[in-house]
Design an enzyme around this catalytic site. Structure first.
Site, PDB file in Angstrom:
ATOM      1  N   LYS A  13       5.369   8.823  -0.541  1.00 55.34           N
ATOM      2  CA  LYS A  13       4.783   8.778  -1.886  1.00 55.34           C
ATOM      3  C   LYS A  13       5.116   7.496  -2.649  1.00 55.34           C
ATOM      4  O   LYS A  13       4.390   7.101  -3.550  1.00 55.34           O
ATOM      5  CB  LYS A  13       5.227   9.995  -2.707  1.00 55.34           C
ATOM      6  CG  LYS A  13       4.633  11.330  -2.250  1.00 55.34           C
ATOM      7  CD  LYS A  13       3.278  11.545  -2.862  1.00 55.34           C
ATOM      8  CE  LYS A  13       2.701  12.942  -2.772  1.00 55.34           C
ATOM      9  NZ  LYS A  13       3.134  13.847  -1.733  1.00 55.34           N
ATOM     10  N   SER A  68       5.908  12.992   7.180  1.00 47.30           N
ATOM     11  CA  SER A  68       5.589  12.431   5.861  1.00 47.30           C
ATOM     12  C   SER A  68       6.746  12.439   4.864  1.00 47.30           C
ATOM     13  O   SER A  68       6.710  11.712   3.876  1.00 47.30           O
ATOM     14  CB  SER A  68       4.392  13.188   5.268  1.00 47.30           C
ATOM     15  OG  SER A  68       4.632  14.581   5.312  1.00 47.30           O
TER      16      SER A  68
HETATM   17  C1  LIG Z   1       2.516  14.778  -1.010  1.00 42.75           C
HETATM   18  C2  LIG Z   1       2.925  15.055   0.373  1.00 42.75           C
HETATM   19  C3  LIG Z   1       1.983  15.330   1.392  1.00 42.75           C
HETATM   20  C4  LIG Z   1       0.491  15.459   1.130  1.00 42.75           C
HETATM   21  O1  LIG Z   1      -0.095  14.298   0.606  1.00 42.75           O
HETATM   22  P1  LIG Z   1      -1.506  14.361  -0.130  1.00 42.75           P
HETATM   23  O2  LIG Z   1      -1.795  12.959  -0.498  1.00 42.75           O
HETATM   24  O3  LIG Z   1      -1.359  15.262  -1.328  1.00 42.75           O
HETATM   25  O4  LIG Z   1      -2.487  14.935   0.842  1.00 42.75           O
HETATM   26  C5  LIG Z   1       2.453  15.520   2.679  1.00 42.75           C
HETATM   27  N1  LIG Z   1       3.761  15.460   2.973  1.00 42.75           N
HETATM   28  C6  LIG Z   1       4.706  15.211   2.023  1.00 42.75           C
HETATM   29  C7  LIG Z   1       6.133  15.167   2.441  1.00 42.75           C
HETATM   30  C8  LIG Z   1       4.317  14.997   0.695  1.00 42.75           C
HETATM   31  O5  LIG Z   1       5.253  14.756  -0.235  1.00 42.75           O
END
Ligand SMILES: *Cc1c(COP(=O)(O)O)cnc(C)c1O
Length: 325
Positions: A53, A306
């Site tokens: 993010k 992510s």
């Molecule tokens: C926000 C987030 C997502 C999803 O991202 P989007 O842009 O809302 O689709 C996936 N994994 C993690 C760890 C996140 O913080």
């Protein structure tokens, strides 16, 4: 409808390269053998603030004229996006305000405060918080940074895709966890505009599959209830700006169960020493639980890990025996 292109993603890469980590793309023989593919993990759990993010938040905030940023930055997220926005704002010397739900998690509130944000409490739904954040934007002239539905945010998240394309040849598919679709919109644009033959697949928890439903319906469709352990993708509807990008570039949407997610989280830690939060294990879960279409067998696939922001309590739950086999 404005849609980003690779040009904005390359610009984002230039803008943020000095403030983010270039995260490793890790090959896992052990997981790949289990799944019958050549498996790679993009380790955004090792990213600054513990998730990807920061890429979108930094791209948006670094591009602001100083006099605008100086009026302060606001967001309504208490999770990974809130931490990322606060970190990027503080780094630029701007104040950060995070609107949190009343009676929300203490741990999250403390963590956001540690990052240096002012905390304001409002309502219990995200709609209430977003409208309060918008009201503050109007009153203070502050800048609101949305978690996904923003072109600068999408372009920042797309830099994950550019790094993968730089690091690895012969990719058959990239799997992306999907909430509001900022991450997948950015990555799909980066990947498809460089090589349209690579498949980009979104992965959602079974109990939070609004993007899959929307894709099949051919229009944005909201869910009434959300039920998943993956708290980073508890979104009831894909974004207005992100969804057209998904429709254009994403090949397919897959789903996984909470059990698949927790098992993947466990296996990634055990085999690769990579610590993912549940949401961070969603795309690897699709590969490990057999949700990946047959045509990718034996080929190179990349899963985005992510994020890695996980509490010790959550970890203990994941490691209870049912998830181990
Ligand atoms: C926000 C987030 C997502 C999803 O991202 P989007 O842009 O809302 O689709 C996936 N994994 C993690 C760890 C996140 O913080």
């Amino acid at each position: 409808m404005p849609i980003i292109s690779n040009m904005e993603i390359f610009e984002a890469q230039n803008r943020i390269s000095g403030v983010i980590h270039r995260t490793p793309l890790c090959h896992s023989e052990s997981l790949g053998r289990m799944a019958g593919v050549e498996m790679f993990l993009k380790t955004e759990n090792l990213q600054k603030t513990g998730s990807f993010k920061i890429r979108g938040a930094a791209n948006k905030i670094l591009a602001l004229p100083r006099e605008e940023g100086a009026k302060g930055i606001i967001t309504a997220s208490s999770g990974n996006h809130g931490q990322a926005v606060t970190y990027a704002a503080r780094m630029c010397g701007y104040s950060a305000t995070v609107v949190m739900p009343k009676g929300g998690s203490r741990v999250k509130a403390d963590s956001i405060k540690e990052y240096g944000a002012e905390l304001l409490f409002c309502g219990s739904t995200s709609e209430e918080r977003i409208s309060y954040a918008r009201q503050l934007r109007a009153e203070r002239g502050a800048v609101y940074v949305p978690p996904y539905d923003d072109l600068m945010v999408m372009a920042g998240q797309g830099t994950v895709g550019l790094e993968i394309m730089d690091d690895l040849d012969g990719i058959a598919a990239v799997l992306v966890p999907t909430g509001g679709c900022g991450l997948i919109a950015g990555i799909a644009t980066a990947v498809k505009e460089l090589n349209p033959s690579i498949a980009v697949l979104g992965v959602e928890p079974e109990g939070s599959n609004s993007t899959g439903i929307s894709c099949r319906a051919g229009k944005r469709t909201a869910l009434n209830t959300i039920k998943t352990v993956a708290d980073g993708v508890r979104t009831t509807i894909p974004g207005e700006l992100t969804f057209p990008v998904v429709q254009r570039y994403v090949d397919d949407m897959l789903t996984v169960t909470d059990k698949d997610i927790l098992r993947a989280q466990y296996l990634i830690l055990e085999r690769c020493k990579i610590l993912a939060e549940p949401t961070g294990a969603v795309s690897a879960a699709a590969i490990l639980c057999g949700a990946l279409p047959e045509k990718f067998k034996g080929r190179r696939v990349v899963a985005i890990v992510s994020g890695g922001n996980v509490s010790m309590e959550q970890l203990r739950e994941s490691f209870d025996p049912p998830c181990r086999s």
